[in-house]
Design a protein around this motif. Structure first.
Motif, PDB file in Angstrom:
ATOM      1  N   MET A  75      50.541  43.455  40.659  1.00 24.65           N
ATOM      2  CA  MET A  75      49.726  44.271  41.562  1.00 24.65           C
ATOM      3  C   MET A  75      49.109  43.389  42.610  1.00 24.65           C
ATOM      4  N   GLY A  76      49.363  43.649  43.887  1.00 22.65           N
ATOM      5  CA  GLY A  76      48.826  42.817  44.949  1.00 22.65           C
ATOM      6  C   GLY A  76      47.496  43.342  45.436  1.00 22.65           C
ATOM      7  N   PHE A  77      46.756  42.460  46.129  1.00 25.64           N
ATOM      8  CA  PHE A  77      45.453  42.873  46.639  1.00 25.64           C
ATOM      9  C   PHE A  77      45.136  42.109  47.905  1.00 25.64           C
ATOM     10  N   LYS A  78      44.958  42.832  49.010  1.00 28.07           N
ATOM     11  CA  LYS A  78      44.571  42.225  50.271  1.00 28.07           C
ATOM     12  C   LYS A  78      43.515  43.099  50.916  1.00 28.07           C
ATOM     13  N   TYR A  79      42.309  42.579  51.033  1.00 25.50           N
ATOM     14  CA  TYR A  79      41.242  43.386  51.623  1.00 25.50           C
ATOM     15  C   TYR A  79      41.384  43.488  53.134  1.00 25.50           C
ATOM     16  N   ASP A 137      30.173  42.413  49.741  1.00 30.52           N
ATOM     17  CA  ASP A 137      31.166  43.346  49.207  1.00 30.52           C
ATOM     18  C   ASP A 137      32.072  42.592  48.233  1.00 30.52           C
ATOM     19  N   PRO A 138      32.086  42.975  46.949  1.00 32.11           N
ATOM     20  CA  PRO A 138      32.878  42.233  45.963  1.00 32.11           C
ATOM     21  C   PRO A 138      34.371  42.234  46.276  1.00 32.11           C
ATOM     22  N   GLU A 139      34.831  43.250  46.996  1.00 33.77           N
ATOM     23  CA  GLU A 139      36.252  43.296  47.329  1.00 33.77           C
ATOM     24  C   GLU A 139      36.624  42.115  48.230  1.00 33.77           C
ATOM     25  N   ILE A 140      35.716  41.745  49.119  1.00 37.07           N
ATOM     26  CA  ILE A 140      35.968  40.605  49.996  1.00 37.07           C
ATOM     27  C   ILE A 140      35.970  39.316  49.182  1.00 37.07           C
ATOM     28  N   THR A 141      34.983  39.175  48.294  1.00 36.92           N
ATOM     29  CA  THR A 141      34.924  37.971  47.462  1.00 36.92           C
ATOM     30  C   THR A 141      36.181  37.818  46.615  1.00 36.92           C
ATOM     31  N   VAL A 142      36.626  38.907  46.036  1.00 32.89           N
ATOM     32  CA  VAL A 142      37.844  38.862  45.218  1.00 32.89           C
ATOM     33  C   VAL A 142      39.048  38.460  46.071  1.00 32.89           C
ATOM     34  N   ALA A 143      39.120  38.967  47.290  1.00 33.47           N
ATOM     35  CA  ALA A 143      40.234  38.596  48.170  1.00 33.47           C
ATOM     36  C   ALA A 143      40.239  37.100  48.438  1.00 33.47           C
ATOM     37  N   MET A 144      39.058  36.501  48.608  1.00 38.04           N
ATOM     38  CA  MET A 144      38.985  35.060  48.846  1.00 38.04           C
ATOM     39  C   MET A 144      39.413  34.280  47.596  1.00 38.04           C
ATOM     40  N   GLN A 154      41.451  35.374  45.395  1.00 40.05           N
ATOM     41  CA  GLN A 154      42.903  35.539  45.254  1.00 40.05           C
ATOM     42  C   GLN A 154      43.649  34.553  46.148  1.00 40.05           C
ATOM     43  N   HIS A 155      43.085  34.267  47.313  1.00 34.80           N
ATOM     44  CA  HIS A 155      43.681  33.224  48.156  1.00 34.80           C
ATOM     45  C   HIS A 155      43.777  31.910  47.372  1.00 34.80           C
ATOM     46  N   LEU A 156      42.692  31.572  46.657  1.00 36.43           N
ATOM     47  CA  LEU A 156      42.678  30.317  45.894  1.00 36.43           C
ATOM     48  C   LEU A 156      43.719  30.350  44.786  1.00 36.43           C
ATOM     49  N   VAL A 157      43.862  31.493  44.127  1.00 37.67           N
ATOM     50  CA  VAL A 157      44.896  31.645  43.099  1.00 37.67           C
ATOM     51  C   VAL A 157      46.274  31.372  43.709  1.00 37.67           C
ATOM     52  N   GLU A 158      46.532  31.979  44.857  1.00 34.84           N
ATOM     53  CA  GLU A 158      47.853  31.862  45.482  1.00 34.84           C
ATOM     54  C   GLU A 158      48.116  30.471  46.033  1.00 34.84           C
ATOM     55  N   GLU A 159      47.053  29.750  46.386  1.00 36.69           N
ATOM     56  CA  GLU A 159      47.212  28.405  46.942  1.00 36.69           C
ATOM     57  C   GLU A 159      47.380  27.336  45.861  1.00 36.69           C
ATOM     58  N   ALA A 195      39.631  30.599  39.142  1.00 41.86           N
ATOM     59  CA  ALA A 195      39.441  31.553  40.235  1.00 41.86           C
ATOM     60  C   ALA A 195      39.550  32.990  39.738  1.00 41.86           C
ATOM     61  N   ALA A 196      40.533  33.247  38.895  1.00 39.26           N
ATOM     62  CA  ALA A 196      40.718  34.599  38.364  1.00 39.26           C
ATOM     63  C   ALA A 196      39.565  34.992  37.450  1.00 39.26           C
ATOM     64  N   ALA A 197      39.095  34.053  36.643  1.00 34.90           N
ATOM     65  CA  ALA A 197      37.958  34.330  35.757  1.00 34.90           C
ATOM     66  C   ALA A 197      36.702  34.620  36.575  1.00 34.90           C
ATOM     67  N   ALA A 198      36.511  33.856  37.642  1.00 28.63           N
ATOM     68  CA  ALA A 198      35.352  34.079  38.511  1.00 28.63           C
ATOM     69  C   ALA A 198      35.425  35.449  39.170  1.00 28.63           C
ATOM     70  N   ALA A 199      36.627  35.841  39.591  1.00 27.17           N
ATOM     71  CA  ALA A 199      36.796  37.155  40.215  1.00 27.17           C
ATOM     72  C   ALA A 199      36.427  38.263  39.233  1.00 27.17           C
ATOM     73  N   HIS A 200      36.885  38.132  37.992  1.00 24.31           N
ATOM     74  CA  HIS A 200      36.589  39.168  36.989  1.00 24.31           C
ATOM     75  C   HIS A 200      35.104  39.194  36.657  1.00 24.31           C
ATOM     76  N   TYR A 201      34.506  38.039  36.582  1.00 25.78           N
ATOM     77  CA  TYR A 201      33.066  37.959  36.297  1.00 25.78           C
ATOM     78  C   TYR A 201      32.253  38.611  37.416  1.00 25.78           C
ATOM     79  N   ILE A 202      32.605  38.307  38.668  1.00 27.20           N
ATOM     80  CA  ILE A 202      31.866  38.848  39.814  1.00 27.20           C
ATOM     81  C   ILE A 202      31.986  40.364  39.884  1.00 27.20           C
ATOM     82  N   THR A 203      33.187  40.890  39.659  1.00 23.57           N
ATOM     83  CA  THR A 203      33.336  42.347  39.704  1.00 23.57           C
ATOM     84  C   THR A 203      32.610  43.007  38.536  1.00 23.57           C
TER      85      THR A 203
END
Length: 236
Positions: A1-5, A123-130, A132-137, A148-156
């Protein structure tokens, strides 16, 4: 599942033939001229948010047109205006445009986006998008992806709640990272993997995320983090 804000539209070069590409370029040029006119027409007393928004729209269009240098220029100007007025969500969006422009300091911009996006309750959606950039890089086997993924889940979880769709998305993102990182395919091994990497301890993985951000920025900070932290401490 992709995600781009910030890039929800279909890629402009998905057309089947040259005529589609030409038509899309015409549309982009029309949009560009519209926002350039909007920017030029702003009075000195216009809200700074309007100026920043126009600059960001121009920057995003130039990213789509592969005009990275111009995109960076507009986004960096927007970033400076945003940080002067402490409009941190817009500052993060500006960093995102700079990252997508693929300029020489694109990763520096990403580091700023991550630091600001985690530090401030934007907006958490923006933070998650950032994140996700780190995950992809990051390489698939790197712990940074997991952090990065754990931080995204924690923040949401904190900003949205356990039942929010964005929280569900970040749980799926973390599961996908686990699979690629260590070939995790079931709940029990996932739980063990998460515990082994201490991804269930925010004080641990957020500190690791901070280290990853420092590596990205490499001492090229455009903001005074100590001043920001001191102000936040005084407010709390």
């Amino acid at each position: 599942m992709g995600f781009k804000y910030l890039n929800k539209e279909q890629d402009i070069f998905d057309g089947d033939d040259g005529e589609d590409v030409y038509a899309n370029e015409e549309q982009l040029q029309a949009r560009l001229e519209y926002f350039e006119d909007q920017l030029a027409g702003l009075s000195e007393g216009a809200p700074i948010e309007e100026r920043i928004t126009s600059l960001l729209e121009i920057g995003r269009i130039q990213v789509e047109r592969y005009k990275g240098a111009d995109a960076w220029e507009k986004a960096f100007t927007a970033f400076n205006l945003a940080q002067q007025d402490e409009l941190w969500e817009l500052a993060v969006e500006a960093c995102d445009v700079m990252f997508l422009s693929e300029g020489p300091d694109a990763l520096v911009a990403l580091g700023h986006a991550l630091w600001l996006g985690v530090t401030f309750p934007i907006d958490p959606e923006i933070t998650v998008a950032m994140l996700q950039h780190l995950v992809e890089e990051s390489p698939e086997e790197a712990d940074t992806r997991a952090v990065a993924a754990a931080a995204a889940h924690y923040i949401t979880s904190v900003r949205c709640g356990a039942d929010d769709e964005l929280t569900f998305f970040t749980s799926q993102m973390l599961a996908s990272v686990a699979d690629k990182h260590s070939h995790i395919t079931d709940q029990s091994t996932f739980d063990l993997w998460r515990k082994t990497l201490k991804l269930d301890e925010p004080e641990v993985f957020l500190k690791k995320l901070s280290g990853a951000v420092d590596q990205l920025v490499d001492d090229k900070w455009w903001i005074d983090r100590d001043k920001i932290k001191a102000k936040l401490d005084n407010e709390t």
